[in-house]
Motif scaffolding. Structure first.
Motif, short mmCIF file in Angstrom:
data_model
loop_
_atom_site.label_atom_id
_atom_site.label_comp_id
_atom_site.label_asym_id
_atom_site.label_seq_id
_atom_site.Cartn_x
_atom_site.Cartn_y
_atom_site.Cartn_z
N ARG A 22 1.00 -1.28 0.19
CA ARG A 22 0.36 0.25 0.02
C ARG A 22 1.00 1.83 0.30
N SER A 24 2.42 4.69 0.86
CA SER A 24 2.36 5.09 2.54
C SER A 24 1.40 6.10 2.98
N ILE A 25 0.40 6.83 2.34
CA ILE A 25 -0.78 7.16 3.29
C ILE A 25 -1.82 6.64 3.36
N GLU A 26 -1.80 5.58 3.29
CA GLU A 26 -3.18 4.69 2.89
C GLU A 26 -2.16 3.67 4.45
N LEU A 28 0.08 4.07 6.41
CA LEU A 28 -0.23 5.10 8.21
C LEU A 28 -1.44 5.25 8.90
N SER A 29 -2.66 5.51 7.40
CA SER A 29 -3.97 6.34 8.45
C SER A 29 -4.84 5.10 8.34
N LEU A 30 -4.57 3.57 7.85
CA LEU A 30 -5.21 1.91 8.19
C LEU A 30 -4.45 1.11 9.08
N LYS A 32 -2.14 -2.24 10.37
CA LYS A 32 -1.39 -2.83 9.26
C LYS A 32 -0.93 -4.44 10.07
N HIS A 38 6.61 -2.58 5.09
CA HIS A 38 5.87 -1.86 3.67
C HIS A 38 7.09 -1.29 3.39
N ARG A 63 -4.60 -3.52 0.33
CA ARG A 63 -6.02 -3.60 0.82
C ARG A 63 -7.26 -4.40 0.71
#
Length: 95
Positions: A22, A24-26, A28-30, A32, A38, A63
């Motif tokens: 995924r 980086s923005i996804e 970091l925010s969801l 893991k 990563h 995802r």
């Protein structure tokens, strides 16, 4: 192309090379997985030789499994031993 469903590898996550592709923005925010390394898809596709060894097997997760399907197909064509993790993070955290 090799594929495995996330439910079939849940108990083996500590013993496989799992890569979360995924961006980086996804990532970091969801949620893991601690066992996953990563490597954003864009970076992995740009220079797979910087991250992967053709002598090692890697499991790719995202995802839902759609991106890893395409990336697995591409990397396999380049000679890497990669396995698509079907269901992805959505399936992992749905149960």
């Amino acid at each position: 192309m090799k594929s495995v469903h996330i439910n079939d590898i849940k108990s083996n996550l500590n013993s496989i090379n799992l890569i979360d592709i995924r961006e980086s923005i996804e990532f970091l925010s969801l949620p893991k997985l601690a066992q996953a390394t990563h490597i954003p898809m864009s970076e992995l596709l740009q220079a797979p030789e910087d991250f992967l060894n053709k002598e090692i097997s890697y499991y790719l997760i995202c995802r839902s499994g759609a991106r890893t399907f395409r990336v697995t197909e591409y990397l396999e064509h380049l000679g890497y031993d990669v396995i698509n993790v079907e269901g992805g993070m959505l399936e992992y955290y749905s149960k």
